[in-house]
Design an enzyme around this catalytic site. Structure first.
Site, PDB file in Angstrom:
ATOM      1  N   GLN A 108      -7.978  -6.001   6.122  1.00  0.00           N
ATOM      2  CA  GLN A 108      -9.350  -5.067   6.270  1.00  0.00           C
ATOM      3  C   GLN A 108     -10.366  -5.742   7.121  1.00  0.00           C
ATOM      4  OE1 GLN A 108     -10.324  -4.291   2.104  1.00  0.00           O
ATOM      5  NE2 GLN A 108      -9.273  -2.364   2.283  1.00  0.00           N
TER       6      GLN A 108
ATOM      7  N   GLU B 102       0.803  -1.205  -0.016  1.00  0.00           N
ATOM      8  CA  GLU B 102       0.131  -0.030  -0.006  1.00  0.00           C
ATOM      9  C   GLU B 102       0.739   1.377   0.254  1.00  0.00           C
ATOM     10  OE1 GLU B 102      -3.980   1.543   2.233  1.00  0.00           O
ATOM     11  OE2 GLU B 102      -2.483   0.604   3.433  1.00  0.00           O
TER      12      GLU B 102
ATOM     13  N   ARG C  89       7.771   7.570   8.196  1.00  0.00           N
ATOM     14  CA  ARG C  89       7.241   6.818   9.485  1.00  0.00           C
ATOM     15  C   ARG C  89       8.064   6.473  10.688  1.00  0.00           C
ATOM     16  NH1 ARG C  89       1.215   4.804   8.464  1.00  0.00           N
ATOM     17  NH2 ARG C  89       0.355   6.710   7.295  1.00  0.00           N
TER      18      ARG C  89
END
Length: 240
Positions: free
Chosen positions: A155, A18, A27
């Site tokens: 998900q 992703e 990050r």
């Protein structure tokens, strides 16, 4: 991933279908700036959003931030963290990459796949449920072959938004039957402030262990700093 590389000194591999490697690096830099293991470096807190704005020419980072990033890059050079952002990678590709790194550095500590629904099966059938099951079973088999845990993110369905209690449940997993059957452990993440802005549980992440093949289920609350992705025990902080 960072805990595995620093506390246990074991390699961690992050397969991202992703986000790009650059996005993950930002990050990681932000997380390291707040990570207690590096407090002795006196790092300035780095925000990933500020790095992105700086790269886009919208703002200028201050000197303290630039100095901290330079130190963080030096730290990262020695960290056994590997990032692969090949968005078309298959389980066979993951297996090949894991074995290459394993042959070079020894035992693996953790493999992260982000995330299951983005992956295609080795022999795509057109049936998404079957293909996802093929991916899940192949990852489970690979974990045994490389003798390392594989954390596969998944998900959940939008059904949680229709309930009063929005904590995810097993039935909320996409194609839940196969994932429930294959996984040794299933952990859901829930933040009340995501749905309720005025909640008293600000900056609290709830981890719900819904399945534990070799232990008990339950839940735990942790401190979550969404500005840098830091997760830590509430016992580390005094809120009085």
């Amino acid at each position: 991933t960072l805990q595995m590389a620093t506390k246990h000194q074991l390699p961690a591999i992050y397969f991202s279908l992703e986000m790009t490697e650059t996005q993950l690096q930002y990050r990681l830099w932000s997380l390291i700036s707040e990570f207690h293991a590096y407090n002795h470096h006196n790092l300035t807190k780095i925000r990933g959003s500020r790095i992105r704005q700086h790269r886009a020419g919208r703002i200028n980072l201050n000197q303290q931030e630039l100095d901290s990033i330079a130190k963080i890059i030096e730290i990262c050079v020695d960290l056994p963290i590997f990032i692969n952002d090949n968005r078309s990678i298959t389980v066979a590709g993951i297996a090949s990459e894991c074995r290459k790194i394993q042959a070079r550095v020894g035992s693996l500590g953790l493999v992260v796949v982000d995330y299951l629904q983005m992956m295609a099966g080795e022999n795509a059938s057109g049936n998404r449920s079957y293909d996802l099951g093929d991916v899940a079973r192949s990852l489970y088999k690979l974990a045994g072959e490389i003798d390392a845990p594989i954390l596969a993110l998944s998900q959940v369905s939008r059904g949680v938004e229709q309930r009063q209690d929005k904590r995810p449940m097993m039935s909320d997993l996409s194609q839940s039957g196969i994932l429930e059957m294959v996984a040794d452990n299933i952990i859901f993440a829930y933040r009340d402030e995501y749905y309720n802005r005025n909640t008293v549980k600000q900056n609290i992440l709830e981890l719900i262990l819904a399945k534990a093949r070799h232990g008990d289920t339950g839940k735990i609350e942790l401190l979550f700093d969404k500005s840098c992705g830091m997760i830590d025990s509430l016992k580390m902080f005094d809120f009085n």
